[in-house]
Write a protein that holds these residues in place. Structure first.
Motif, mmCIF file in Angstrom:
data_model
loop_
_atom_site.group_PDB
_atom_site.id
_atom_site.type_symbol
_atom_site.label_atom_id
_atom_site.label_comp_id
_atom_site.label_asym_id
_atom_site.label_seq_id
_atom_site.Cartn_x
_atom_site.Cartn_y
_atom_site.Cartn_z
ATOM 1 N N ARG A 160 19.979 58.199 -3.510
ATOM 2 C CA ARG A 160 21.491 57.421 -3.799
ATOM 3 C C ARG A 160 22.405 57.617 -2.437
ATOM 4 N NH1 ARG A 160 21.800 54.854 -8.618
ATOM 5 N NH2 ARG A 160 20.311 55.465 -10.189
ATOM 6 N N MET A 161 23.156 56.644 -2.355
ATOM 7 C CA MET A 161 24.241 56.682 -1.290
ATOM 8 C C MET A 161 25.353 57.373 -2.043
ATOM 9 S SD MET A 161 25.914 53.139 0.575
ATOM 10 C CE MET A 161 24.259 52.299 0.852
ATOM 11 N N ILE A 162 25.946 58.089 -1.119
ATOM 12 C CA ILE A 162 27.258 58.708 -1.719
ATOM 13 C C ILE A 162 28.596 58.246 -0.650
ATOM 14 C CG2 ILE A 162 25.983 60.647 -2.687
ATOM 15 C CD1 ILE A 162 26.665 62.437 -0.369
ATOM 16 N N LEU A 163 29.401 58.689 -0.948
ATOM 17 C CA LEU A 163 30.590 58.186 -0.380
ATOM 18 C C LEU A 163 30.431 58.976 1.354
ATOM 19 C CD1 LEU A 163 33.843 58.373 -2.642
ATOM 20 C CD2 LEU A 163 32.540 56.536 -1.611
ATOM 21 N N ASP A 164 30.037 60.039 1.600
ATOM 22 C CA ASP A 164 30.031 60.639 2.740
ATOM 23 C C ASP A 164 29.143 60.015 3.610
ATOM 24 O OD1 ASP A 164 31.855 62.762 2.128
ATOM 25 O OD2 ASP A 164 30.328 64.161 1.794
ATOM 26 N N ASP A 165 28.118 58.988 3.314
ATOM 27 C CA ASP A 165 27.087 58.141 3.721
ATOM 28 C C ASP A 165 27.803 56.867 4.435
ATOM 29 O OD1 ASP A 165 24.836 59.908 3.285
ATOM 30 O OD2 ASP A 165 24.600 58.738 1.284
ATOM 31 N N PRO A 175 29.178 42.201 9.498
ATOM 32 C CA PRO A 175 28.791 43.431 8.716
ATOM 33 C C PRO A 175 29.967 43.571 7.572
ATOM 34 C CG PRO A 175 30.044 44.058 10.765
ATOM 35 C CD PRO A 175 29.573 42.400 10.779
ATOM 36 N N TRP A 176 29.408 44.385 6.795
ATOM 37 C CA TRP A 176 30.299 44.701 5.659
ATOM 38 C C TRP A 176 31.499 45.991 6.004
ATOM 39 C CZ3 TRP A 176 27.807 45.673 0.357
ATOM 40 C CH2 TRP A 176 27.015 44.593 -0.082
ATOM 41 N N SER A 177 32.594 45.849 5.765
ATOM 42 C CA SER A 177 33.682 46.932 5.885
ATOM 43 C C SER A 177 33.112 48.215 5.110
ATOM 44 C CB SER A 177 34.910 46.304 5.322
ATOM 45 O OG SER A 177 34.992 46.200 4.041
ATOM 46 N N GLU A 178 33.560 49.282 5.694
ATOM 47 C CA GLU A 178 33.484 50.499 4.909
ATOM 48 C C GLU A 178 33.924 50.560 3.482
ATOM 49 O OE1 GLU A 178 34.558 55.177 5.282
ATOM 50 O OE2 GLU A 178 34.188 54.164 7.268
ATOM 51 N N ARG A 179 35.106 49.904 3.297
ATOM 52 C CA ARG A 179 35.741 49.487 1.782
ATOM 53 C C ARG A 179 34.812 48.766 1.069
ATOM 54 N NH1 ARG A 179 39.750 45.380 0.581
ATOM 55 N NH2 ARG A 179 40.501 45.966 -1.415
ATOM 56 N N ALA A 180 33.875 48.097 1.534
ATOM 57 C CA ALA A 180 33.045 47.078 0.778
ATOM 58 C C ALA A 180 31.902 48.195 0.199
ATOM 59 C CB ALA A 180 32.326 46.042 1.290
ATOM 60 N N PHE A 181 31.422 49.033 1.296
ATOM 61 C CA PHE A 181 30.406 49.997 0.676
ATOM 62 C C PHE A 181 30.824 50.857 -0.402
ATOM 63 C CE2 PHE A 181 28.331 48.517 4.778
ATOM 64 C CZ PHE A 181 27.168 48.272 3.982
ATOM 65 N N ARG A 182 32.196 51.316 -0.069
ATOM 66 C CA ARG A 182 32.863 52.194 -0.766
ATOM 67 C C ARG A 182 33.138 51.695 -2.370
ATOM 68 N NH1 ARG A 182 34.927 56.978 0.852
ATOM 69 N NH2 ARG A 182 34.828 56.993 3.114
ATOM 70 N N TYR A 183 33.512 50.413 -2.305
ATOM 71 C CA TYR A 183 33.457 49.604 -3.697
ATOM 72 C C TYR A 183 32.187 49.453 -4.225
ATOM 73 C CZ TYR A 183 33.714 45.885 -6.838
ATOM 74 O OH TYR A 183 33.636 45.295 -8.370
ATOM 75 N N GLU A 232 31.266 53.291 -5.697
ATOM 76 C CA GLU A 232 32.395 53.884 -6.651
ATOM 77 C C GLU A 232 32.619 53.090 -8.046
ATOM 78 O OE1 GLU A 232 35.713 54.673 -4.057
ATOM 79 O OE2 GLU A 232 35.668 56.705 -4.935
ATOM 80 N N GLU A 233 32.635 51.670 -7.571
ATOM 81 C CA GLU A 233 33.271 50.750 -8.762
ATOM 82 C C GLU A 233 32.338 49.744 -9.216
ATOM 83 O OE1 GLU A 233 37.281 49.371 -7.904
ATOM 84 O OE2 GLU A 233 37.179 50.774 -6.109
ATOM 85 N N ASN A 234 31.230 49.265 -8.396
ATOM 86 C CA ASN A 234 30.561 48.118 -9.038
ATOM 87 C C ASN A 234 29.302 48.701 -9.942
ATOM 88 O OD1 ASN A 234 28.837 46.108 -9.191
ATOM 89 N ND2 ASN A 234 28.725 45.626 -7.368
ATOM 90 N N THR A 235 29.441 48.342 -11.280
ATOM 91 C CA THR A 235 28.655 49.052 -11.992
ATOM 92 C C THR A 235 27.234 48.355 -11.751
ATOM 93 O OG1 THR A 235 29.216 47.689 -14.018
ATOM 94 C CG2 THR A 235 30.034 49.636 -13.707
ATOM 95 N N ALA A 236 27.075 47.248 -11.378
ATOM 96 C CA ALA A 236 25.858 46.459 -11.177
ATOM 97 C C ALA A 236 25.257 46.846 -9.878
ATOM 98 C CB ALA A 236 25.919 44.886 -11.265
ATOM 99 N N ALA A 237 25.849 47.523 -9.002
ATOM 100 C CA ALA A 237 25.274 48.095 -7.755
ATOM 101 C C ALA A 237 24.445 49.186 -7.734
ATOM 102 C CB ALA A 237 26.210 48.507 -6.673
ATOM 103 N N ARG A 238 23.335 49.231 -7.053
ATOM 104 C CA ARG A 238 22.555 50.432 -7.119
ATOM 105 C C ARG A 238 22.366 50.379 -5.390
ATOM 106 N NH1 ARG A 238 23.529 49.655 -11.405
ATOM 107 N NH2 ARG A 238 22.342 49.723 -13.335
ATOM 108 N N CYS A 239 22.793 51.763 -4.793
ATOM 109 C CA CYS A 239 22.874 52.020 -3.339
ATOM 110 C C CYS A 239 22.063 53.141 -3.099
ATOM 111 C CB CYS A 239 24.539 52.135 -3.303
ATOM 112 S SG CYS A 239 25.650 51.119 -3.685
ATOM 113 N N TRP A 240 21.276 52.938 -2.062
ATOM 114 C CA TRP A 240 20.309 53.750 -1.539
ATOM 115 C C TRP A 240 20.227 54.099 -0.124
ATOM 116 C CZ3 TRP A 240 17.590 56.479 -5.379
ATOM 117 C CH2 TRP A 240 17.560 55.967 -6.763
#
Length: 72
Positions: A5-10, A25-33, A36-44
């Protein structure tokens, strides 16, 4: 090679991959969202030699998986 799983440090490495891969490209803020916040997201990420080499963000919506972004 490790898939995890992706973590904030990534985020900085993921943004670097995204910028090298896409014209819009997406912003760093978008990836952080997504992490941390998008319950539908699965980040790897795929880690090789302790460095992020690939990333995937998908959204689980009902019984479907929608690829939001993927890059190596």
């Amino acid at each position: 090679m490790i898939v995890r799983r992706m973590i904030l440090d990534d985020a900085p490495q993921v943004v670097e991959i995204d910028r090298a891969s896409f014209n819009l490209p997406w912003s760093e803020r978008a990836f952080r969202y997504e992490i941390e916040e998008n319950t539908a997201a699965r980040c790897w990420v795929v880690e090789v030699d302790q460095r992020v080499a690939a990333m995937l963000v998908l959204w689980m919506i009902l019984d479907e998986a929608h690829i939001a972004t993927i890059a190596t």
